[in-house]
Design a protein around this motif. Sequence first.
Motif, PDB file in Angstrom:
ATOM      1  N   ARG A 175       0.757  -1.768   0.209  1.00 25.13           N
ATOM      2  CA  ARG A 175      -0.128   0.508  -0.292  1.00 25.13           C
ATOM      3  C   ARG A 175       0.589   0.547   0.115  1.00 25.13           C
ATOM      4  N   HIS A 176       2.547   1.089   0.210  1.00 27.57           N
ATOM      5  CA  HIS A 176       2.862   2.602  -0.155  1.00 27.57           C
ATOM      6  C   HIS A 176       3.291   2.759  -0.633  1.00 27.57           C
ATOM      7  N   PRO A 177       3.506   3.664  -0.886  1.00 26.03           N
ATOM      8  CA  PRO A 177       3.417   4.749  -2.325  1.00 26.03           C
ATOM      9  C   PRO A 177       4.414   3.376  -3.066  1.00 26.03           C
ATOM     10  N   LEU A 178       5.773   3.382  -2.402  1.00 25.32           N
ATOM     11  CA  LEU A 178       6.657   3.147  -3.408  1.00 25.32           C
ATOM     12  C   LEU A 178       6.976   1.804  -4.008  1.00 25.32           C
ATOM     13  N   ALA A 179       6.187   1.237  -3.369  1.00 26.58           N
ATOM     14  CA  ALA A 179       5.628  -0.210  -3.573  1.00 26.58           C
ATOM     15  C   ALA A 179       5.354  -0.450  -5.780  1.00 26.58           C
ATOM     16  N   GLU A 180       4.985   1.027  -6.044  1.00 28.58           N
ATOM     17  CA  GLU A 180       4.597   0.794  -7.714  1.00 28.58           C
ATOM     18  C   GLU A 180       4.855   1.828  -8.221  1.00 28.58           C
ATOM     19  N   ALA A 181       6.646   1.972  -7.541  1.00 24.04           N
ATOM     20  CA  ALA A 181       7.403   2.885  -8.123  1.00 24.04           C
ATOM     21  C   ALA A 181       8.080   2.237  -9.309  1.00 24.04           C
ATOM     22  N   LYS A 182       9.027   3.324 -10.327  1.00 20.70           N
ATOM     23  CA  LYS A 182       9.482   2.440 -11.121  1.00 20.70           C
ATOM     24  C   LYS A 182      10.812   2.090 -10.599  1.00 20.70           C
ATOM     25  N   GLU A 183      11.625   1.232 -10.664  1.00 26.51           N
ATOM     26  CA  GLU A 183      13.196   0.413  -9.979  1.00 26.51           C
ATOM     27  C   GLU A 183      13.754   0.306 -11.241  1.00 26.51           C
ATOM     28  N   PRO A 184      15.164   0.521 -10.248  1.00 28.69           N
ATOM     29  CA  PRO A 184      15.823   0.602  -9.158  1.00 28.69           C
ATOM     30  C   PRO A 184      14.870   1.992  -8.760  1.00 28.69           C
ATOM     31  N   LEU A 185      15.087   1.857  -7.441  1.00 25.85           N
ATOM     32  CA  LEU A 185      14.739   3.597  -6.733  1.00 25.85           C
ATOM     33  C   LEU A 185      16.178   3.927  -5.941  1.00 25.85           C
ATOM     34  N   VAL A 186      15.609   5.087  -6.816  1.00 25.30           N
ATOM     35  CA  VAL A 186      16.884   5.986  -6.541  1.00 25.30           C
ATOM     36  C   VAL A 186      17.075   6.719  -5.686  1.00 25.30           C
ATOM     37  N   ARG A 187      17.898   7.556  -4.870  1.00 29.00           N
ATOM     38  CA  ARG A 187      18.685   7.877  -3.862  1.00 29.00           C
ATOM     39  C   ARG A 187      16.521   9.354  -3.262  1.00 29.00           C
ATOM     40  N   ASP A 188      17.115   9.953  -4.311  1.00 28.40           N
ATOM     41  CA  ASP A 188      16.614  11.251  -4.503  1.00 28.40           C
ATOM     42  C   ASP A 188      14.707  10.915  -3.928  1.00 28.40           C
ATOM     43  N   LEU A 189      14.220  10.031  -4.325  1.00 24.05           N
ATOM     44  CA  LEU A 189      13.005   8.914  -4.103  1.00 24.05           C
ATOM     45  C   LEU A 189      12.983   8.782  -3.171  1.00 24.05           C
ATOM     46  N   VAL A 190      13.341   8.094  -2.586  1.00 25.27           N
ATOM     47  CA  VAL A 190      13.468   7.187  -1.249  1.00 25.27           C
ATOM     48  C   VAL A 190      13.595   8.131  -0.160  1.00 25.27           C
ATOM     49  N   THR A 191      14.785   8.776  -0.339  1.00 24.58           N
ATOM     50  CA  THR A 191      14.648   9.980   1.117  1.00 24.58           C
ATOM     51  C   THR A 191      13.565  10.826   1.061  1.00 24.58           C
TER      52      THR A 191
END
Length: 306
Positions: A175-191
Amino acid sequence: MLSDDELALLEAIRESGSLSRAAARLGKAPSTISHAARQLEERFDALLFDRRRYRLQLTPAGQLLAQESTRLALDVSRLSQRVRQVASGWEDRLWIVTDEIIEFESLLPVIAAFDALESGVPLRVTHEVLKGTWEALRDGRADIVVGATNEPPAIQGLRWFELGVMDWVFAVSPRHPLAEAKEPLVRDLVTGHRAVVVADTSRGTEGSAYGIHGGQATLAVPTMHAKILAQRDGLGVGWLPRQRIASLLQRGELVEKNTADPREPNLLYVAWRGDHEGRALDWWLEQLKQPRLAKRLVQGLDTFVR
């Protein structure tokens, strides 16, 4: 302090309520018991027996004498046992500190095996997190640390060996927004999303946390189990031990995400001070060197299996 015979006299009178029954219980003549009772009162210059009633009773002073003498006798017995214990090479006690990432349940069979030795050595098992684990050894709050992370620091007399390697996975709730985010997750997105961390228990430094980027919001929790639960419920993101969340990943309650900054596996260590020796410490070190136990400690338990 009272002799064994005097303690037996007080106990016999307290339970039987008469000199004659106390004498019969102790296998002595009533006159002998009466004389011993009066000698005891003269010795302490106090009335220890209440002879006014039909049933002979200890006075409050007599009860205090019986209780404290029994306690002192037990203390002396324990002290004698500890002296013999230390003289034969066993420690007075052994303090084991695990990094919180090591689950206590994994140590239960080892503790049971140690108890079977009947060494008399009391165990104290506590846990710390990250730098706090090494600090416990440095500051004398541990005789041995298990599962310490990071490179061994400079501690006088430090001795150590590798326990094993722990693998990590970056996991988020579906259910988290990062679950559908494009991979690989970049640092700015994770931060841009809150990280869940197990709070470092270091007392002398600011502490540390893995996988946290500058400016990233955090939710500090007390245990790895709490961190897993928080991330499962979508309260934050972060790195989790792969083996401990295998069933959650399989059921889709957590989603593994590849990141542009992957986390390297962690080496976990067992460490102790070389100037602290004893048979209990030696026994524990031998157990912790066993591959099967080391693997169980490092991999942990998947408590989410249904």
